[in-house]
Design an enzyme around this catalytic site. Sequence first.
Site, PDB file in Angstrom:
ATOM      1  N   SER A   1       0.907  -1.052   0.074  1.00 38.51           N
ATOM      2  CA  SER A   1       0.177  -0.078   0.134  1.00 38.51           C
ATOM      3  C   SER A   1       0.867   1.362   0.047  1.00 38.51           C
ATOM      4  O   SER A   1       1.904   1.195   0.418  1.00 38.51           O
ATOM      5  CB  SER A   1      -0.845   0.046   1.359  1.00 38.51           C
ATOM      6  OG  SER A   1      -0.074   0.170   2.254  1.00 38.51           O
ATOM      7  N   ASP A   2       0.289   2.136  -0.452  1.00 42.95           N
ATOM      8  CA  ASP A   2       1.047   3.602  -0.002  1.00 42.95           C
ATOM      9  C   ASP A   2       0.994   3.761   1.379  1.00 42.95           C
ATOM     10  O   ASP A   2       0.229   3.415   2.045  1.00 42.95           O
ATOM     11  CB  ASP A   2       0.527   4.559  -1.195  1.00 42.95           C
ATOM     12  CG  ASP A   2       1.555   5.852  -1.184  1.00 42.95           C
ATOM     13  OD1 ASP A   2       2.507   5.923  -0.363  1.00 42.95           O
ATOM     14  OD2 ASP A   2       1.273   6.976  -1.961  1.00 42.95           O
ATOM     15  N   CYS A   3       1.883   4.700   1.625  1.00 40.67           N
ATOM     16  CA  CYS A   3       2.057   4.741   3.226  1.00 40.67           C
ATOM     17  C   CYS A   3       0.545   5.226   3.925  1.00 40.67           C
ATOM     18  O   CYS A   3       0.483   6.401   3.741  1.00 40.67           O
ATOM     19  CB  CYS A   3       3.299   5.644   3.447  1.00 40.67           C
ATOM     20  SG  CYS A   3       4.559   4.625   2.879  1.00 40.67           S
ATOM     21  N   ASP A   4       0.220   4.212   4.648  1.00 38.56           N
ATOM     22  CA  ASP A   4      -1.209   4.672   5.355  1.00 38.56           C
ATOM     23  C   ASP A   4      -2.270   4.435   4.659  1.00 38.56           C
ATOM     24  O   ASP A   4      -3.391   4.898   5.190  1.00 38.56           O
ATOM     25  CB  ASP A   4      -0.870   5.707   6.186  1.00 38.56           C
ATOM     26  CG  ASP A   4      -1.763   5.572   7.573  1.00 38.56           C
ATOM     27  OD1 ASP A   4      -2.145   4.457   7.746  1.00 38.56           O
ATOM     28  OD2 ASP A   4      -2.266   6.550   8.057  1.00 38.56           O
ATOM     29  N   SER A   5      -2.248   3.890   3.222  1.00 41.49           N
ATOM     30  CA  SER A   5      -3.325   3.754   2.452  1.00 41.49           C
ATOM     31  C   SER A   5      -4.671   3.211   2.899  1.00 41.49           C
ATOM     32  O   SER A   5      -5.823   3.578   2.926  1.00 41.49           O
ATOM     33  CB  SER A   5      -3.146   3.159   1.104  1.00 41.49           C
ATOM     34  OG  SER A   5      -2.458   3.842   0.070  1.00 41.49           O
TER      35      SER A   5
END
Length: 778
Positions: free
Chosen positions: A296-300
């Site tokens: 995931s993108d960071c904290d998606s």
Amino acid sequence: MSLMGRSCSYLLLHLAIVVAALVRGGGAATGAAFACGAGSPAAGLPFCQRGQPIRARARDLVDRLTVAEKVALLVNTAAGVPRLGIPGYQWWSEALHGVSNAGPGVRFGGAFPGATSFPQVISSAASFNATLWELMGQVVSDEARAMYNGGQAGLTFWSPNVNIYRDPRWGRGQETPGEDPAVSARYAAAYVRGLQQANGGGNHARLKVAACCKHYTAYDLDNWKGIDRFHFNAKVSKQDLEDTYDVPFKACVVEGKVASVMCSYNQVNGVPSCADPNLLRHTVRGQWRLNGYIVSDCDSVGVFYDAQHYTSTPEDAVAYALKAGLDLDCGQFLAQHTESALKKGKVSEADVDAALTHTVAVQMRLGMFDGEPSQQQFGNLGPQHVCTQANRNLAIEAARQAMVLLKNDAGALPLSPSRLRTVAVVGPNSDATVTMIGNYAGVPCAYTSPLKGIGGYVNPLHQVGCNNVACSGEQPIGAAVEAARRADAAIVVVGLDQSVESEGRDREGLLLPGRQQELVSEVAKACRGPTVLVLMCGGPVDVSFAKDDPNIAAILWAGYPGQAGGTAIAEVIFGAHNPGGKLPVTWYPQEYVEKVKMTNMAMRADPSTGYPGRSYRFYDGPVVYSFGHGLSYTKFTHALADVPAQLSVQLDGLRAEPLFNASEPGRAVPVTHARCDGLSVPVHVDVTNAGDRDGSHTVLVYWRPPAGDGAPSKQLVAFEKVQLAAGEQVRVVLGVDVCRDLTVADGDGIRRIPLGEHSLHVGDLTHTISLQAESLSR
Ligand SMILES: *[C@@H]1O[C@H](CO)[C@@H](O)[C@H](O)[C@H]1NC(C)=O
Ligand SMILES: *[C@@H]1O[C@H](CO)[C@@H](O)[C@H](O)[C@H]1NC(C)=O
């Protein structure tokens, strides 16, 4: 990565250092420093047997873990499993155009004070040189692996960014290879191949480092007029998805064989991309056959739960993510909520196991379960392989190839240094250092600023004119004008920097900020000799004023040229290098962004609403400079030597007949019904350097399809760069892959090969090929 992720990245960095200290320094605390090393409690277990198939080893390891241990491995700051001798691991490292400390996995200092910083990607794209892209990847991974061996980097790098640069205002457009799907696809495959240097075949190929193509998909808006990427729902047609947004990702997976894909923050047609099984499980893993992990993108995951309220409970968010095909969470969400999701029956342990098998398999392909790195392939790489003279030279070479000459009235350039007593060097970017490396950079080996580069040829009279790129209010413009008045020539280096275009920051307009335009015009008016305008920026700027100003003799787009930028700028201005770069994006006029909403994802024009469309493929309105524009100090001519006039597409006899009637006019063959193997159009082009200077030239082959609903007006289908001495002629052979390049995506995203007259364009030349379908008799 996010600004939200950014604030937590400092925390992560702290954790990473603690983990590194435990692993490297206090080996006794965790058992072995490396999984499966000498003295590891797991040394005899199957997952440590390097001769065994990767998949079996990965399964063996996952089967030994408790639920709590498994869950702690689902996030980027993965915990260790001391009882099995497995140290913690920080998955998040970055290497967009050089090893970067934008992620917590990389630490500069000690034996590794810096790393080679190549031009920002938009500038490297301007070289149109796939050999260079791959070579840079190899050098970056030499340095990355050296830093890993020294305990200062991970082996999983979340680069490159291959989103299509759809709108000129996007703050992260600088990180991408531009607006064209074919260029982006070729870049993605080449850079990834260079980084990974996979060896051995199939699913078990060993990796030097693991790259990651991001951010899947249709992500190219950060923060525009209060609409941000954490909340944006990108409404994308199936047609645009198929022939634009997905193209570089597909090439990255299928041709580049990347080890990872990152899903984005935004929603695509109402579904967060990290929760969309169609995108992740069916497309990336199913159709393209990703051999690796999806992160995931960071904290998606937290974003689609907290910011988008896509699910009502955190456990449902976990379930959506894992069932969609996500394998690793950059963030903490899965570590916090997966156990409770398991207890509530939202996910099964098999879902968790499937994800871990994908991540662990990549670690195994990297050699992370083979003991001491020094005993392995690439184990010899160390500090002496970072910032070597050869690597620095490649950074200079890449900066040279990035230079794009936009204007050169009456051959004003190159300047002849021996005829110039003094040269005024002015502008807010005239002595730039950090600005030259753009974002997702590291600590470079050393900088050569424009002022320093120019100072190698002439005596510079330096004045900034504007104290920063914002250039508003009181500014020392007068002093710069005075310097120009006293000089024989003026070089004005203006543009943007990360305070204007960056992650989380899209532009609202395309003009030079503040009083920069005034500085340029006043200096040009005051100087009795030629004025050269150098634009240092990632995204395009509307410099119509300078294009039309007879006092401005030349305009050079330097992009963000990396650590050696000043050398290349000076070499071009003084003729030591003949520029050959071309624009990888359309330079629109300011009116374009006044008319077009950044939130409109449509590539195609819509005459019913006056929407003009995007990129050279669909927009035919006025431009400042067009895609592919770039001048040389010499002159190249083309001749088409040998291109077929007809081509037959053989139908896959068994399936085609009921679905396809070849004698119907205006029809097209679905790609799935064509025999595609090796079906390619060879294009032979004779290129002549008709001028009196050596130079390099990129042959661009465009295609115009027969009329088709929503077909691009033209599309780049092949390109090749060649170097020619003055007077030399060479034959360039390019291949156009029929099933990939000569297809039009229909409204359902189905690719078809239109039958009839296709045309190919090289420069001013046009060639027509007639495509017919041929049924195979059974
Ligand atoms: C194929 O199309 C042609 C032209 O429209 C038509 O005459 C012919 O009957 C069609 N054949 C079949 C098998 O449908
Ligand atoms: C492409 O880049 C490579 C690596 O820098 C270089 O050797 C080659 O000459 C370049 N090709 C052309 C045509 O400039």
